[in-house]
Structure formats: C-alpha cells, structure tokens
Design a protein around this motif. Structure first.
Motif, mmCIF file in Angstrom:
data_model
loop_
_atom_site.group_PDB
_atom_site.id
_atom_site.type_symbol
_atom_site.label_atom_id
_atom_site.label_comp_id
_atom_site.label_asym_id
_atom_site.label_seq_id
_atom_site.Cartn_x
_atom_site.Cartn_y
_atom_site.Cartn_z
ATOM 1 N N THR A 90 -1.168 -0.606 -8.118
ATOM 2 C CA THR A 90 -2.373 -0.132 -7.430
ATOM 3 C C THR A 90 -2.275 1.366 -7.147
ATOM 4 O OG1 THR A 90 -1.563 -0.545 -5.193
ATOM 5 C CG2 THR A 90 -2.726 -2.361 -6.267
ATOM 6 N N SER A 91 -3.413 1.971 -6.936
ATOM 7 C CA SER A 91 -3.463 3.417 -6.683
ATOM 8 C C SER A 91 -3.504 3.698 -5.188
ATOM 9 C CB SER A 91 -4.673 4.032 -7.386
ATOM 10 O OG SER A 91 -5.861 3.432 -6.915
ATOM 11 N N GLN A 92 -2.518 3.143 -4.493
ATOM 12 C CA GLN A 92 -2.388 3.380 -3.056
ATOM 13 C C GLN A 92 -0.948 3.785 -2.751
ATOM 14 O OE1 GLN A 92 -3.891 0.278 -0.532
ATOM 15 N NE2 GLN A 92 -5.451 -0.284 -2.014
ATOM 16 N N CYS A 93 -0.809 4.830 -1.967
ATOM 17 C CA CYS A 93 0.525 5.344 -1.617
ATOM 18 C C CYS A 93 0.599 5.597 -0.119
ATOM 19 C CB CYS A 93 0.806 6.636 -2.382
ATOM 20 S SG CYS A 93 1.106 6.422 -4.138
ATOM 21 N N ARG A 94 0.538 4.528 0.671
ATOM 22 C CA ARG A 94 0.621 4.696 2.124
ATOM 23 C C ARG A 94 2.082 4.797 2.554
ATOM 24 N NH1 ARG A 94 -3.642 0.970 1.885
ATOM 25 N NH2 ARG A 94 -2.281 -0.760 2.415
ATOM 26 N N ALA A 95 2.396 5.944 3.140
ATOM 27 C CA ALA A 95 3.747 6.201 3.650
ATOM 28 C C ALA A 95 3.943 5.416 4.934
ATOM 29 C CB ALA A 95 3.906 7.699 3.902
ATOM 30 N N PRO A 96 5.142 5.130 5.347
ATOM 31 C CA PRO A 96 6.365 5.692 4.788
ATOM 32 C C PRO A 96 7.027 4.826 3.717
ATOM 33 C CG PRO A 96 6.911 4.638 6.845
ATOM 34 C CD PRO A 96 5.410 4.471 6.639
ATOM 35 N N ASP A 97 6.594 3.559 3.538
ATOM 36 C CA ASP A 97 7.339 2.677 2.637
ATOM 37 C C ASP A 97 6.680 2.467 1.271
ATOM 38 O OD1 ASP A 97 5.214 1.000 3.241
ATOM 39 O OD2 ASP A 97 6.454 -0.518 4.231
ATOM 40 N N PHE A 98 5.440 2.899 1.104
ATOM 41 C CA PHE A 98 4.708 2.819 -0.158
ATOM 42 C C PHE A 98 4.561 1.398 -0.698
ATOM 43 C CE2 PHE A 98 6.819 7.062 -0.135
ATOM 44 C CZ PHE A 98 5.682 7.793 0.167
ATOM 45 N N GLN A 99 4.669 0.399 0.177
ATOM 46 C CA GLN A 99 4.463 -0.984 -0.251
ATOM 47 C C GLN A 99 3.023 -1.208 -0.725
ATOM 48 O OE1 GLN A 99 6.875 -3.399 -0.627
ATOM 49 N NE2 GLN A 99 8.222 -1.672 -0.204
ATOM 50 N N SER A 100 2.113 -0.357 -0.289
ATOM 51 C CA SER A 100 0.710 -0.463 -0.690
ATOM 52 C C SER A 100 0.525 -0.288 -2.198
ATOM 53 C CB SER A 100 -0.125 0.583 0.049
ATOM 54 O OG SER A 100 0.372 1.889 -0.225
ATOM 55 N N ALA A 101 1.514 0.269 -2.891
ATOM 56 C CA ALA A 101 1.430 0.466 -4.336
ATOM 57 C C ALA A 101 1.571 -0.850 -5.102
ATOM 58 C CB ALA A 101 2.494 1.460 -4.801
ATOM 59 N N GLY A 102 1.943 -1.927 -4.413
ATOM 60 C CA GLY A 102 2.108 -3.218 -5.076
ATOM 61 C C GLY A 102 3.364 -3.261 -5.922
ATOM 62 N N GLY A 103 3.416 -4.261 -6.801
ATOM 63 C CA GLY A 103 4.570 -4.435 -7.682
ATOM 64 C C GLY A 103 4.457 -3.566 -8.919
ATOM 65 N N HIS A 104 5.390 -3.744 -9.823
ATOM 66 C CA HIS A 104 5.354 -2.986 -11.078
ATOM 67 C C HIS A 104 4.112 -3.346 -11.872
ATOM 68 C CE1 HIS A 104 9.991 -2.324 -11.346
ATOM 69 N NE2 HIS A 104 9.457 -1.849 -10.242
ATOM 70 N N LEU A 105 3.582 -2.368 -12.565
ATOM 71 C CA LEU A 105 2.439 -2.596 -13.446
ATOM 72 C C LEU A 105 2.888 -3.542 -14.552
ATOM 73 C CD1 LEU A 105 -0.489 -1.847 -14.110
ATOM 74 C CD2 LEU A 105 0.413 0.048 -15.476
ATOM 75 N N ASN A 106 2.257 -4.715 -14.617
ATOM 76 C CA ASN A 106 2.698 -5.764 -15.534
ATOM 77 C C ASN A 106 1.496 -6.551 -16.058
ATOM 78 O OD1 ASN A 106 4.338 -7.515 -16.964
ATOM 79 N ND2 ASN A 106 4.882 -8.748 -15.189
ATOM 80 N N PRO A 107 0.576 -5.880 -16.763
ATOM 81 C CA PRO A 107 -0.644 -6.567 -17.199
ATOM 82 C C PRO A 107 -0.421 -7.616 -18.279
ATOM 83 C CG PRO A 107 -0.508 -4.401 -18.197
ATOM 84 C CD PRO A 107 0.614 -4.490 -17.191
ATOM 85 N N PHE A 108 0.716 -7.597 -18.936
ATOM 86 C CA PHE A 108 0.953 -8.518 -20.038
ATOM 87 C C PHE A 108 1.890 -9.665 -19.667
ATOM 88 C CE2 PHE A 108 0.502 -4.117 -21.759
ATOM 89 C CZ PHE A 108 -0.856 -4.213 -22.033
ATOM 90 N N GLY A 109 2.260 -9.777 -18.373
ATOM 91 C CA GLY A 109 3.059 -10.900 -17.885
ATOM 92 C C GLY A 109 4.493 -10.931 -18.386
ATOM 93 N N ALA A 110 5.104 -9.785 -18.601
ATOM 94 C CA ALA A 110 6.492 -9.723 -19.065
ATOM 95 C C ALA A 110 7.453 -9.879 -17.893
ATOM 96 C CB ALA A 110 6.735 -8.388 -19.765
ATOM 97 N N SER A 111 8.728 -10.071 -18.209
ATOM 98 C CA SER A 111 9.740 -10.083 -17.159
ATOM 99 C C SER A 111 10.218 -8.650 -16.960
ATOM 100 C CB SER A 111 10.906 -11.005 -17.534
ATOM 101 O OG SER A 111 11.498 -10.580 -18.737
ATOM 102 N N HIS A 112 10.950 -8.394 -15.879
ATOM 103 C CA HIS A 112 11.375 -7.028 -15.578
ATOM 104 C C HIS A 112 12.558 -6.601 -16.426
ATOM 105 C CE1 HIS A 112 12.477 -3.377 -13.503
ATOM 106 N NE2 HIS A 112 13.710 -3.809 -13.566
#
Length: 178
Positions: A76-98
């Motif tokens: 996501t396009s959110q960067c709320r400090a201080p922990d930046f959890q608002s950015a969500g997880g890794h960009l993974n539109p194709f459902g791959a593993s990390h």
C-alpha cells in the motif's frame, strides 16, 4: 556486435546490454519516492525506471546504520511513522512465497538487500521480475505501493518477510506528474 551501455539515472549507473550497437532502448521514469525515516526526515529517494520491457528500482540513502538492510516493495502507499506498518505486507500480486531463494519464486516486492557503507550511505539498483505491463499494473493499483527499508538483512528465505526486522524507513511511490 554486442555492446554494453551504461545509463545514468538519479546518479546511479545501470548496465544495460544492447543486442547490437545500432539498437538503443530509452529509459523512462515511471515513478519516484522520497524515503523518510521514523522521525519524518528525508534520508533518500527511489526511482522506478522502465528500460524496454523491464522495470527496475534504484535508490540512494544516507544516515542509516552500516550493513545490509532488507529493501522491499510493500502493498500500500501509506507510510505512517514510526513503524510503517501502514505499508502492509510485501507486494505479492501473483501469490508467490517469500524470498529470492524460494524454489516457488519470490514476491514481486522481494528485492536484493541494500548495502550501507561505514559512512551511512548506500545505493541499490534492483530489477523487478515480470513484464513491464504486469509490474506497473501491480505497483500502481488502486491502493498504490511503497518502498520500505528494514533494520536487518533479508535472509531471502523466511516467509513472509525474510526475517528483516523492523521497518526503519518508507517512501510512497508516485507516478510522475504529466
């Protein structure tokens, strides 16, 4: 005759292989991000670049602890400090593993680690896996994308985040003004 070209983008050199000396591919700026730390201070910038049908991201930073840091695209396009959890997880539109070392392929947001030198500066240039149209559609979807820097190195294996530790910096990727 094959030739290697060096393209300078945002102060960084990207090596691009041209199939012949008569063929040249232009570099297109797809977007950029100001990278901010947990105090809201700008510590760097990133650029999303298209070279032919491929997409790369480049970034330069300063003021970070020396060593390797996880460097990812987040969903996501959110960067709320201080922990930046608002950015969500890794960009993974194709459902791959990390993980870049995953036998099943990596998230689109899994990038190489950012190396920061003893003086606190670092830079990175990393290709994004997939055709340009698919990559840009995923990045510029309805909720956007951010770039996140982590406190520790990504181990390229542990799902979902690479055991890269806390998020220490973040930047929202914005398309260029037209």
């Amino acid at each position: 005759m094959n030739a290697a070209k060096i393209i300078f983008a945002s102060g960084m050199a990207l090596a691009v292989c041209a199939c012949t000396t008569t063929t040249s591919q232009s570099v297109q700026n797809l977007g950029s991000a100001a990278i901010l730390d947990a105090n809201g201070e700008k510590i760097g910038s990133a650029r999303l670049l298209a070279i032919g049908d491929t997409v790369s991201i480049t970034a330069t930073v300063s003021g970070l602890a020396p060593g390797l840091h996880g460097f990812h695209l987040h969903e996501t396009s959110q960067c709320r400090a201080p922990d930046f959890q608002s950015a969500g997880g890794h960009l993974n539109p194709f459902g791959a593993s990390h993980g870049l070392e995953s036998p099943d392929g990596a998230h689109l947001g899994d990038l190489t680690n950012l190396e920061v030198s003893a003086d606190g500066t670092g830079s990175i240039a990393s290709g994004l896996d997939g055709p340009r149209a698919d990559v840009t559609t995923a990045i510029f979807d309805s909720d956007g994308t951010s770039v996140v820097i982590h406190a520790k190195a990504d181990d390229y294996r542990t799902d979902p985040s690479g055991a890269a530790g806390s998020r220490i910096a973040c930047g929202v990727i914005a398309a260029p003004q037209r």
